[in-house]
Every structure is written in C-alpha cells, then in structure tokens.
Design a protein around this motif. Structure first.
Motif, short mmCIF file in Angstrom:
data_model
loop_
_atom_site.label_atom_id
_atom_site.label_comp_id
_atom_site.label_asym_id
_atom_site.label_seq_id
_atom_site.Cartn_x
_atom_site.Cartn_y
_atom_site.Cartn_z
N LEU A 10 0.18 -2.89 -1.04
CA LEU A 10 0.28 -2.74 -2.50
C LEU A 10 1.13 -3.85 -3.10
CD1 LEU A 10 0.69 1.12 -2.72
CD2 LEU A 10 -1.25 -0.20 -3.58
N LEU A 15 -0.07 -5.11 -6.93
CA LEU A 15 -0.29 -3.87 -7.69
C LEU A 15 1.04 -3.21 -8.03
CD1 LEU A 15 -3.41 -2.55 -5.78
CD2 LEU A 15 -3.34 -3.58 -8.06
N LYS A 30 2.00 9.89 -5.05
CA LYS A 30 1.17 9.26 -6.08
C LYS A 30 0.12 8.32 -5.51
CE LYS A 30 4.83 9.57 -9.48
NZ LYS A 30 5.76 8.84 -10.33
N GLU A 51 -6.19 5.13 -4.25
CA GLU A 51 -6.00 5.69 -5.59
C GLU A 51 -4.50 5.90 -5.79
OE1 GLU A 51 -9.55 8.66 -6.34
OE2 GLU A 51 -8.61 8.98 -4.38
N PHE A 53 -1.13 6.29 -9.04
CA PHE A 53 -0.58 6.26 -10.39
C PHE A 53 0.57 5.28 -10.40
CE2 PHE A 53 -2.67 10.36 -10.79
CZ PHE A 53 -3.14 10.30 -12.09
N ASN A 54 0.58 4.38 -11.38
CA ASN A 54 1.69 3.46 -11.60
C ASN A 54 2.15 3.72 -13.02
OD1 ASN A 54 3.54 1.45 -11.53
ND2 ASN A 54 2.11 -0.21 -11.13
N LEU A 57 -0.58 4.89 -15.68
CA LEU A 57 -1.84 4.20 -15.40
C LEU A 57 -2.41 4.65 -14.05
CD1 LEU A 57 -3.79 1.92 -16.29
CD2 LEU A 57 -2.35 0.36 -14.99
N TYR A 58 -3.66 5.15 -14.06
CA TYR A 58 -4.35 5.55 -12.84
C TYR A 58 -5.22 4.39 -12.38
CZ TYR A 58 -7.74 7.88 -9.82
OH TYR A 58 -8.55 8.23 -8.78
N ARG A 59 -5.10 4.00 -11.11
CA ARG A 59 -5.90 2.88 -10.58
C ARG A 59 -6.65 3.35 -9.35
NH1 ARG A 59 -3.44 -2.58 -11.70
NH2 ARG A 59 -5.58 -3.18 -11.27
N ARG A 60 -7.85 2.81 -9.19
CA ARG A 60 -8.70 3.11 -8.04
C ARG A 60 -9.20 1.77 -7.51
NH1 ARG A 60 -13.71 7.29 -8.40
NH2 ARG A 60 -13.81 7.63 -6.16
N VAL A 61 -8.87 1.45 -6.26
CA VAL A 61 -9.14 0.13 -5.69
C VAL A 61 -9.78 0.28 -4.32
CG1 VAL A 61 -8.05 -2.04 -4.96
CG2 VAL A 61 -7.08 -0.76 -6.86
#
Length: 72
Positions: A10, A15, A30, A51, A53-54, A57-61
């Motif tokens: 990460l 990220l 998270k 997946e 949370f930052n 903000l929810y991110r899926r990579v």
C-alpha cells in the motif's frame, strides 16, 4: 510469483503516505484482501482484490504487479 506484505505494498504504490498509516488501517479492520480482513503482515500477490477505507474514501484496487521499490 513474488509476494509482499500488504502494508508495504500500500505504501509502495502510494495509496498511503506512510507505512504506519497502512499498518493502522490494517489493524483497524479497514483493509480486505479478496474479501477477507487483512493483518499488516498479510501477503499480497498479483491478481488480488484489495478494498480499503482511507478516511471517508472507499477504494477498490486489483493488484497488477508487486513493485520492488516505491512507484510515484
């Protein structure tokens, strides 16, 4: 196939700004790898779905590669 710790990965793909932030996100539940809650030392490999949370903000990579050092 090369594998790395999720907190390092990460950080290396930018990220999270600091590895400590990524580690805390993992400890706080998270971050998920392929739908399973990840600990900071969990191994990540190419093709994994990450997946997290930052903040709000929810991110899926999807992991395309595992870099040896930080990528800008």
């Amino acid at each position: 196939m090369e594998r790395h710790r999720i907190d390092n990965w990460l950080k290396h793909v930018c990220l999270f700004r600091h590895r400590a932030e990524a580690t805390e996100a993992c400890r706080g539940g998270k971050v998920r790898i392929n739908g399973v809650r990840a600990k900071p030392a969990a191994k990540v490999k190419e093709g994994d779905l990450i997946e997290f949370f930052n903040g709000t903000l929810y991110r899926r990579v999807i992991v395309g590669s595992v870099p040896e050092k930080q990528v800008s």
